[in-house]
Design a protein around this motif. Structure first.
Motif, PDB file in Angstrom:
ATOM      1  N   ASN A  56       0.871  -1.167   0.000  1.00  0.00           N
ATOM      2  CA  ASN A  56       0.000   0.000   0.000  1.00  0.00           C
ATOM      3  C   ASN A  56       0.910   1.218   0.000  1.00  0.00           C
ATOM      4  OD1 ASN A  56      -1.608   2.204   0.587  1.00  0.00           O
ATOM      5  ND2 ASN A  56      -2.796   1.176   2.175  1.00  0.00           N
ATOM      6  N   VAL A  57       1.041   1.858  -1.164  1.00  0.00           N
ATOM      7  CA  VAL A  57       1.930   3.016  -1.292  1.00  0.00           C
ATOM      8  C   VAL A  57       1.060   4.265  -1.391  1.00  0.00           C
ATOM      9  CG1 VAL A  57       3.836   4.070  -2.569  1.00  0.00           C
ATOM     10  CG2 VAL A  57       3.600   1.574  -2.499  1.00  0.00           C
ATOM     11  N   GLY A  58       0.901   4.940  -0.275  1.00  0.00           N
ATOM     12  CA  GLY A  58       0.093   6.154  -0.243  1.00  0.00           C
ATOM     13  C   GLY A  58      -1.337   5.943  -0.663  1.00  0.00           C
ATOM     14  N   GLY A  59      -1.879   4.751  -0.425  1.00  0.00           N
ATOM     15  CA  GLY A  59      -3.269   4.482  -0.778  1.00  0.00           C
ATOM     16  C   GLY A  59      -3.443   3.753  -2.103  1.00  0.00           C
ATOM     17  N   MET A  60      -2.365   3.532  -2.837  1.00  0.00           N
ATOM     18  CA  MET A  60      -2.415   2.779  -4.092  1.00  0.00           C
ATOM     19  C   MET A  60      -1.832   1.395  -3.843  1.00  0.00           C
ATOM     20  SD  MET A  60      -1.347   5.722  -6.880  1.00  0.00           S
ATOM     21  CE  MET A  60      -1.805   4.667  -8.263  1.00  0.00           C
ATOM     22  N   ILE A  97       3.776   2.022   2.739  1.00  0.00           N
ATOM     23  CA  ILE A  97       4.845   2.991   2.472  1.00  0.00           C
ATOM     24  C   ILE A  97       4.184   4.353   2.356  1.00  0.00           C
ATOM     25  CG2 ILE A  97       6.676   3.714   0.899  1.00  0.00           C
ATOM     26  CD1 ILE A  97       6.977   0.824   0.036  1.00  0.00           C
ATOM     27  N   ASP A  98       4.571   5.278   3.216  1.00  0.00           N
ATOM     28  CA  ASP A  98       3.938   6.598   3.268  1.00  0.00           C
ATOM     29  C   ASP A  98       4.554   7.515   2.218  1.00  0.00           C
ATOM     30  OD1 ASP A  98       2.327   8.639   4.019  1.00  0.00           O
ATOM     31  OD2 ASP A  98       3.365   9.101   5.890  1.00  0.00           O
ATOM     32  N   ARG A  99       4.177   7.259   0.961  1.00  0.00           N
ATOM     33  CA  ARG A  99       4.718   8.000  -0.171  1.00  0.00           C
ATOM     34  C   ARG A  99       3.677   7.987  -1.289  1.00  0.00           C
ATOM     35  NH1 ARG A  99       8.961  11.595  -1.366  1.00  0.00           N
ATOM     36  NH2 ARG A  99       9.558  11.392  -3.542  1.00  0.00           N
ATOM     37  N   ASP A 100       3.582   9.077  -2.047  1.00  0.00           N
ATOM     38  CA  ASP A 100       2.667   9.106  -3.188  1.00  0.00           C
ATOM     39  C   ASP A 100       3.004   7.961  -4.132  1.00  0.00           C
ATOM     40  OD1 ASP A 100       1.035   9.683  -5.326  1.00  0.00           O
ATOM     41  OD2 ASP A 100       1.707  11.744  -5.582  1.00  0.00           O
ATOM     42  N   GLY A 101       1.999   7.163  -4.461  1.00  0.00           N
ATOM     43  CA  GLY A 101       2.250   5.978  -5.273  1.00  0.00           C
ATOM     44  C   GLY A 101       2.019   6.151  -6.760  1.00  0.00           C
ATOM     45  N   THR A 102       1.837   7.405  -7.217  1.00  0.00           N
ATOM     46  CA  THR A 102       1.508   7.638  -8.626  1.00  0.00           C
ATOM     47  C   THR A 102       2.525   7.011  -9.577  1.00  0.00           C
ATOM     48  OG1 THR A 102       0.429   9.726  -8.030  1.00  0.00           O
ATOM     49  CG2 THR A 102       1.020   9.411 -10.356  1.00  0.00           C
ATOM     50  N   TYR A 103       3.793   7.101  -9.243  1.00  0.00           N
ATOM     51  CA  TYR A 103       4.836   6.604 -10.149  1.00  0.00           C
ATOM     52  C   TYR A 103       5.535   5.358  -9.602  1.00  0.00           C
ATOM     53  CZ  TYR A 103       4.037  11.217 -12.087  1.00  0.00           C
ATOM     54  OH  TYR A 103       3.426  12.339 -12.619  1.00  0.00           O
TER      55      TYR A 103
END
Length: 289
Positions: A56-60, A97-103
């Protein structure tokens, strides 16, 4: 750990004996951790990960093999999933992982098979590769456009140590003028010159002699500051004034600033004999909204 065995024996004069309440005040057994406290405590043993890792990377949500995350030893992901660090999980058991998962999908694709992102995502994926410290991906991205061209551009801008400071000065002056005048835009004068000496077709034959054979006092006659807000130059490179103007406008635009510019003439300050400054002066218009 505190171990208590048997009963306390009281000896001596009964008057000197401690009461049961006093004894309880002086000696308290360690409190037993509650279920909530136990659940919040970090595990003492190395964390074990399954062969197939849900993320789960920032909700993704992503799913990949553990070996993929550990592909390059010197990366943050390899360290995170080495077992030496505790990784929290969400309510469904995915490692968080508390990071934006867009990329993050682009990161995984490189770790899986070496695939690189399309050009329009290169810059963004590069930032993520920096965060996760994935050196091989950084090297590959730096060797393709647009980052390869950016390296060439930065090599040129490196000839001007105060380039970034001058950009900040343009922004600050334009902001102050717009606020003082309660205006939508502000204008300022910018000088961009490549050569320290004035050059025209007529002066070219004399240029070398003046450049190399003038005295120190004559040299000072050619040193002056044009009456502008900001000056860029001089520099020694093939890139010309228009190339630097392109860099200035590009960097301001990348910061969300709308800018237009036009040449409004040259500096006409008299220097020596029949020589005048002739550095080009540009008017920059910064629009704030």
């Amino acid at each position: 750990m505190v171990v208590v065995t048997g009963q306390n024996k009281v000896s001596g004069n009964p008057d000197d004996a401690m009461s049961s309440s006093d004894a309880e005040d002086d000696f308290q057994e360690p409190a037993t951790p509650t279920a909530t406290q136990a659940g919040q405590a970090l595990p003492l043993l190395p964390q074990q990960f399954p062969e197939v890792v849900p993320l789960n990377v920032g909700g993704m949500y992503f799913t990949t093999r553990l070996s993929t995350l550990r592909r390059y030893e010197d990366t943050m992901l390899a360290a995170m999933f080495s077992g030496r660090h505790y990784i929290p999980t969400d309510a469904e058991g995915r490692y968080f992982i508390d990071r934006d998962g867009t990329y993050f999908g682009d990161i995984l694709n490189f770790l899986r098979s070496g695939d690189l992102p399309p050009r329009e995502r290169v810059r963004s994926v590069y930032k993520e590769a920096q965060y996760y410290s994935i050196g091989p991906l950084l090297d590959n991205l730096e060797d393709i456009q647009p980052l390869k061209g950016e390296k060439v551009r930065q090599a040129f801008l490196g000839l001007m140590p105060y380039y970034k400071d001058h950009l900040e000065r343009i922004i600050e002056i334009a902001k102050l003028r717009a606020m003082q005048r309660k205006a939508r835009f502000a204008k300022l004068k910018v000088c961009v010159f490549k050569e320290e000496m004035p050059i025209t077709p007529y002066e070219c034959p004399h240029f070398n002699s003046l450049r190399f054979e003038r005295s120190e006092s004559e040299t000072k006659l050619f040193e002056h500051h044009c009456e502008v807000d900001v000056s860029f130059g001089p520099w020694e490179a093939v890139a010309d004034v228009y190339d630097l103007l392109h860099c200035i406008v590009t960097d301001l635009s990348d910061r969300g600033i709308t800018v237009d510019h036009q040449c409004i003439g040259v500096c006409d300050k008299h220097l020596i004999n029949h020589y005048y400054c002739k550095r080009p002066i540009y008017e920059f218009k910064i629009t704030w909204w």
